[in-house]
Enzyme design. Structure first.
Site, PDB file in Angstrom:
ATOM      1  N   LYS A  65       0.839  -1.214   0.000  1.00  9.11           N
ATOM      2  CA  LYS A  65       0.000   0.000   0.000  1.00  9.11           C
ATOM      3  C   LYS A  65       0.865   1.252   0.000  1.00  9.11           C
ATOM      4  CE  LYS A  65       0.684   0.982   4.566  1.00  9.11           C
ATOM      5  NZ  LYS A  65       1.079   2.238   5.217  1.00  9.11           N
ATOM      6  N   THR A  73      -3.313   5.716   4.093  1.00  6.72           N
ATOM      7  CA  THR A  73      -1.984   6.096   3.623  1.00  6.72           C
ATOM      8  C   THR A  73      -2.063   6.940   2.358  1.00  6.72           C
ATOM      9  OG1 THR A  73      -1.219   3.986   4.507  1.00  6.72           O
ATOM     10  CG2 THR A  73       0.334   5.205   3.175  1.00  6.72           C
ATOM     11  N   GLU A 129       9.026   4.326   3.248  1.00 11.83           N
ATOM     12  CA  GLU A 129       9.189   2.890   3.077  1.00 11.83           C
ATOM     13  C   GLU A 129       8.693   2.401   1.720  1.00 11.83           C
ATOM     14  OE1 GLU A 129       7.870   0.903   6.675  1.00 11.83           O
ATOM     15  OE2 GLU A 129       9.765   1.499   7.581  1.00 11.83           O
TER      16      GLU A 129
END
Length: 337
Positions: free
Chosen positions: A189, A246, A279
């Site tokens: 994601k 997110t 990330e």
């Protein structure tokens, strides 16, 4: 009351340490950075990553790994994903047989295509490894805003034990046996969130973001199920739930980095401005390799990879996605003759 060691004093490690303290546990937080330890010990606040969130005097901060691990009922591994393996390796002399370690970072190792729990289990075969995932920004957990997550573990009793340790009136915890699906959803994601941020930075609207979220979870689920994950993990909190927050939140470092790239900054310039580990950047190449390995089509993820690492212009990437061959949304649904 449990005695807990939190490995990593970033925003997420600090927020979870505070949560566990409020639940009545004794918490020791480890950081590799002595300056960070000194700042947290003296100011009782993570001034750069969780400003305004006060940390009680009873919380212990240390740069001594042995102090943070030995004698603890369970450990929370909260270092950024690129440092998970090396930190686990350094922990090995102090981790006892059967010690519970719950990983709370999200990522896939490019060189091995391993999830974080797989890396930890390889480095610490004596540990009982679990994962915590779901739509949960540290900034909101630190302020005590209602949040729901999932604990995944190999054994039901481990998951239920951790559920009882973390859960309170503002932090609801479900359990799941599908660690793989949870981790794939949590890692991939971040790549889609980069795409959503790029679209925002280019001035595209809600229609675009909704399409990226919807088609993004289709890619993630397609790959995740092919790899052995459960579809329920991708339609639940650790899949679509985590993806929505997110892609949409002002707290999302992945969305913010994408936004800056959509405004014309390079990947490195965007990462430097975010000032935290993005990330999704580290997971993108691994995701592309996984798609190739399992023969799964990942058009959005592949375009993100081209923008990040091959110099593709974001507008051109969007045009190429829009002009792909026409097809049915769900190819498995039958048509009436």
């Amino acid at each position: 009351m449990a005695n807990v060691g939190v490995m990593g004093a970033g925003s997420w490690g600090t927020a979870l340490a505070l949560l566990l303290h409020k639940n009545g546990h004794q918490v020791t937080v480890w950081s590799i950075n002595q300056e960070e330890v000194d700042m947290l010990s003296s100011k009782r606040e993570h001034t750069s990553k969780l400003p305004g969130v006060k940390l009680p005097e009873e919380m212990i901060f240390t740069s001594n790994m042995e102090e943070a691990i030995v004698g603890k009922d369970f450990l929370v591994l909260a270092v950024p994903s690129p440092f998970t393996r090396s930190t686990a390796r350094n922990m090995k002399p102090y981790v006892k047989e059967g010690q519970i370690i719950v990983d709370v970072a999200k990522g896939i190792e490019e060189a091995t295509l391993m999830t974080l729990s797989q890396q930890i289990e390889e480095e610490l075969p004596q540990a009982d490894v679990a994962v915590l995932s779901g739509p949960s920004h540290a900034e909101e957990v630190g302020r005590g805003l209602p949040t729901i997550v999932v604990i995944g573990a190999r054994r039901k009793r481990t998951a239920e034990y951790l559920q009882s340790m973390f859960m309170n009136e503002v932090f609801r915890v479900y359990t799941s046996p599908d660690m793989l699906g949870m981790e794939l959803g949590g890692s991939l994601k971040n790549v889609i969130a980069l795409a959503a941020g790029i679209a925002d930075g280019m001035g595209y609207g809600d229609n675009t973001k909704a399409a990226l979220i919807t088609r993004g979870i289709a890619e993630i689920a397609r790959l995740g199920v092919k790899m052995g994950g459960a579809i329920e993990s991708f339609t639940g909190l650790t899949g679509i739930g985590d993806l929505i927050v997110t892609c949409a939140s002002v707290h999302s470092r992945n969305r913010k980095a994408g936004y800056l790239m959509g405004q014309g900054k390079s990947m490195q310039e965007a990462m430097d401005e975010v000032q935290m580990v993005v990330e999704g950047v580290y997971s993108t190449k691994a995701a592309v390799k996984l798609g190739e390995k399992y023969g799964v089509s990942l058009p959005i993820i592949n375009k993100v990879n081209e923008v990040l690492f091959e110099g593709k212009d974001p507008k051109e990437a969007v045009n190429e996605l829009m002009l792909r061959d026409s097809k049915a949304e769900h190819t498995a649904l039958p048509w009436k003759e």
